[in-house]
Write an enzyme that holds these catalytic residues in place. Structure first.
Site, PDB file in Angstrom:
ATOM      1  N   SER B 140       0.858  -1.189   0.000  1.00 36.78           N
ATOM      2  CA  SER B 140       0.000   0.000   0.000  1.00 36.78           C
ATOM      3  C   SER B 140       0.890   1.234   0.000  1.00 36.78           C
ATOM      4  CB  SER B 140      -0.871  -0.002   1.259  1.00 36.78           C
ATOM      5  OG  SER B 140      -1.685   1.158   1.292  1.00 36.78           O
ATOM      6  N   TYR B 154      -2.801  -1.131   9.954  1.00 37.58           N
ATOM      7  CA  TYR B 154      -2.752  -1.509   8.538  1.00 37.58           C
ATOM      8  C   TYR B 154      -1.389  -1.126   7.945  1.00 37.58           C
ATOM      9  CZ  TYR B 154      -4.293  -1.484   3.604  1.00 37.58           C
ATOM     10  OH  TYR B 154      -4.422  -1.705   2.251  1.00 37.58           O
TER      11      TYR B 154
HETATM   12  N1  LIG Z   1      -8.517  -0.828  -2.499  1.00 38.31           N
HETATM   13  C1  LIG Z   1      -7.550  -0.034  -2.156  1.00 38.31           C
HETATM   14  O1  LIG Z   1      -7.687   1.199  -2.188  1.00 38.31           O
HETATM   15  C2  LIG Z   1      -6.226  -0.592  -1.740  1.00 38.31           C
HETATM   16  C3  LIG Z   1      -5.150   0.293  -1.580  1.00 38.31           C
HETATM   17  C4  LIG Z   1      -3.926  -0.206  -1.183  1.00 38.31           C
HETATM   18  C5  LIG Z   1      -3.755  -1.561  -0.975  1.00 38.31           C
HETATM   19  N2  LIG Z   1      -4.795  -2.401  -1.127  1.00 38.31           N
HETATM   20  C6  LIG Z   1      -4.572  -3.848  -0.881  1.00 38.31           C
HETATM   21  O2  LIG Z   1      -5.038  -4.609  -1.965  1.00 38.31           O
HETATM   22  C7  LIG Z   1      -5.415  -5.898  -1.523  1.00 38.31           C
HETATM   23  C8  LIG Z   1      -6.782  -6.256  -2.103  1.00 38.31           C
HETATM   24  O3  LIG Z   1      -7.723  -5.335  -1.637  1.00 38.31           O
HETATM   25  P1  LIG Z   1      -9.084  -4.984  -2.397  1.00 38.31           P
HETATM   26  O4  LIG Z   1      -9.192  -3.519  -2.381  1.00 38.31           O
HETATM   27  O5  LIG Z   1      -9.164  -5.711  -3.666  1.00 38.31           O
HETATM   28  O6  LIG Z   1     -10.132  -5.518  -1.314  1.00 38.31           O
HETATM   29  P2  LIG Z   1     -11.391  -6.511  -1.414  1.00 38.31           P
HETATM   30  O7  LIG Z   1     -12.157  -6.239  -2.652  1.00 38.31           O
HETATM   31  O8  LIG Z   1     -12.045  -6.397  -0.100  1.00 38.31           O
HETATM   32  O9  LIG Z   1     -10.702  -7.944  -1.537  1.00 38.31           O
HETATM   33  C9  LIG Z   1     -10.075  -8.553  -0.446  1.00 38.31           C
HETATM   34  C10 LIG Z   1      -9.764  -9.992  -0.795  1.00 38.31           C
HETATM   35  O10 LIG Z   1      -9.103 -10.612   0.317  1.00 38.31           O
HETATM   36  C11 LIG Z   1      -9.758 -11.831   0.590  1.00 38.31           C
HETATM   37  N3  LIG Z   1      -9.683 -12.188   2.012  1.00 38.31           N
HETATM   38  C12 LIG Z   1      -9.899 -11.386   3.082  1.00 38.31           C
HETATM   39  N4  LIG Z   1      -9.820 -12.103   4.220  1.00 38.31           N
HETATM   40  C13 LIG Z   1      -9.566 -13.387   3.858  1.00 38.31           C
HETATM   41  C14 LIG Z   1      -9.387 -14.615   4.564  1.00 38.31           C
HETATM   42  N5  LIG Z   1      -9.469 -14.685   5.905  1.00 38.31           N
HETATM   43  N6  LIG Z   1      -9.141 -15.739   3.855  1.00 38.31           N
HETATM   44  C15 LIG Z   1      -9.066 -15.718   2.518  1.00 38.31           C
HETATM   45  N7  LIG Z   1      -9.240 -14.596   1.785  1.00 38.31           N
HETATM   46  C16 LIG Z   1      -9.480 -13.455   2.453  1.00 38.31           C
HETATM   47  C17 LIG Z   1     -11.198 -11.622   0.189  1.00 38.31           C
HETATM   48  O11 LIG Z   1     -11.817 -12.870  -0.016  1.00 38.31           O
HETATM   49  P3  LIG Z   1     -13.441 -13.065   0.005  1.00 38.31           P
HETATM   50  O12 LIG Z   1     -14.006 -11.893  -0.759  1.00 38.31           O
HETATM   51  O13 LIG Z   1     -13.609 -14.353  -0.718  1.00 38.31           O
HETATM   52  O14 LIG Z   1     -13.846 -13.090   1.416  1.00 38.31           O
HETATM   53  C18 LIG Z   1     -11.032 -10.802  -1.086  1.00 38.31           C
HETATM   54  O15 LIG Z   1     -10.790 -11.634  -2.195  1.00 38.31           O
HETATM   55  C19 LIG Z   1      -5.359  -5.866   0.000  1.00 38.31           C
HETATM   56  O16 LIG Z   1      -4.178  -6.475   0.432  1.00 38.31           O
HETATM   57  C20 LIG Z   1      -5.340  -4.386   0.303  1.00 38.31           C
HETATM   58  O17 LIG Z   1      -4.688  -4.115   1.519  1.00 38.31           O
HETATM   59  C21 LIG Z   1      -6.044  -1.949  -1.508  1.00 38.31           C
END
Ligand SMILES: NC(=O)c1ccc[n+]([C@@H]2O[C@H](COP(=O)([O-])OP(=O)(O)OC[C@H]3O[C@@H](n4cnc5c(N)ncnc54)[C@H](OP(=O)(O)O)[C@@H]3O)[C@@H](O)[C@H]2O)c1
Lengths: 75, 252
Positions: B140, B154
């Site tokens: 991030s 985080y």
């Molecule tokens: N969105 C942003 O602005 C942003 C910015 C910086 C970094 N990130 C990073 O990008 C990554 C993806 O985030 P996203 O924005 O795509 O979020 P998201 O749409 O909420 O996706 C999160 C993913 O993680 C999985 N997950 C969460 N807990 C889990 C568990 N206990 N076991 C297995 N799978 C689990 C979820 O699976 P299920 O849906 O199947 O539960 C989902 O596929 C994260 O590491 C986040 O920190 C995001």
């Protein structure tokens, strides 16, 4: 938690604003200290005390501490 | 054959968190550029949705709840040999420093920090990660380049992953394996709802205008194109970097 207890707990999240400024009818968004950090603290406080999750949108939908109390109690 | 230094033809790539958001976006784009995918997620239905969006044949979906060691072990066990690994599963938690409690701390550190590290180690030990592989952590901006209100835990986990990536990059270079991170700016996904909906639609639009020099928020595809570069042979001499993909956010 009673309304009075909630008001007191709400006040604890503020560092600068004197405790006596917090009443059930206080419009908290008008407080000088209200901002993203205090909003976050209130969300965290509700999570801690009630194990309930309120959102930024919830905070925006009410104006007094009593309205927030009612909203939290009804969740 | 058309010239394409970014092709993932012949590579098998494991992506966790592929049932939603950024992980799903990376999986779909990687499939379009020739990769075979091993996608993992917790929610079976959403995972199948992703599977149905993948192009080409031979992809594999492995449902796994990574909140337990058993879930982690089962994923490693079932995973075929791979050439790329993108641990993308992650959770946010908005919490002021004053309200941090041990339960939340342990949960977030486990999913965001320990699981990606343990998976890397186990995939190496079980010889699932082939020589000349590429590992791309989804870190991030938070904790590495900037700080945001309420994101201290985080940030801690993301900075830790960036540190781990550098150490792993140094050691794994011996087998030609490269390790890098992508540091995304704000991408509207379900992660935002989970972080207590601190942002309203209006606030998001406002932040787009003011805080992002390139005048929009991120898309999963923006992260996918960066991941494709880091997974492909085009980045054969690139290891140990934090790649910001943030529309210029961190310039201001
Ligand atoms: N969105 C942003 O602005 C942003 C910015 C910086 C970094 N990130 C990073 O990008 C990554 C993806 O985030 P996203 O924005 O795509 O979020 P998201 O749409 O909420 O996706 C999160 C993913 O993680 C999985 N997950 C969460 N807990 C889990 C568990 N206990 N076991 C297995 N799978 C689990 C979820 O699976 P299920 O849906 O199947 O539960 C989902 O596929 C994260 O590491 C986040 O920190 C995001």
């Amino acid at each position: 938690m009673t309304l009075d207890e909630f008001v007191a707990r709400f006040a604890e999240e503020f560092d600068e604003t004197p405790e006596e400024e917090f009443k059930a009818e206080t419009v908290f968004k008008d407080l000088d200290e209200w901002g993203s950090l205090t909003a976050l603290s209130i969300i965290s406080m509700v999570d801690e005390e009630y194990d309930k999750r309120i959102t930024g949108a919830d905070l925006r939908s009410v104006s007094t501490i009593e309205e927030l109390y009612n909203l939290v109690e009804s969740k | 054959m058309a010239y394409n230094p970014f092709s993932l033809e012949g590579k098998t790539i494991l992506i966790t968190g592929a049932s939603s958001g950024i992980g799903r976006g990376i999986a779909v784009e990687c499939s379009k550029i020739g990769a075979k995918l091993v996608i993992s997620g917790r929610n079976e239905k959403r995972l199948q949705d992703t599977l149905s969006q993948l192009q080409g044949e031979g992809h594999l979906a492995l449902q796994a709840d990574l909140s337990t060691q058993e879930g982690v072990d089962a994923l490693v066990e079932q995973c075929p040999p791979i050439n790329g690994f993108v641990p993308c599963a992650g959770i946010p938690k908005m919490q002021s420093v004053k309200h941090i409690n041990r339960k939340d701390l342990e949960e977030i550190v486990w999913i965001n920090q320990e699981v990606p590290i343990i998976l890397t180690t186990e995939l190496l030990k079980k010889k699932k990660l082939q020589k000349k592989s590429s590992i791309v952590f989804i870190a991030s901006l938070s904790g590495i380049f900037v700080a945001n209100m309420g994101e201290s835990i985080y940030s801690t986990t993301k900075a830790a992953i960036s540190g781990f990536a550098k150490g792993a990059a140094l050691e794994l270079a011996a087998q030609g394996t490269r390790v890098n991170t992508i540091c995304p700016g704000l991408v509207p996904t379900s992660i935002l709802e989970m972080s207590n909906e601190m942002f309203s639609e209006d606030q998001l639009m406002e932040s787009t205008k003011g805080k992002y020099p390139l005048r929009r928020l991120g898309k999963p595809e923006d992260m996918a194109y960066a991941a494709i570069y880091l997974l492909s042979d085009a980045s054969d001499w690139v290891t140990g970097i934090n790649m910001k993909v943030d529309g210029g956010y961190s310039l201001l």
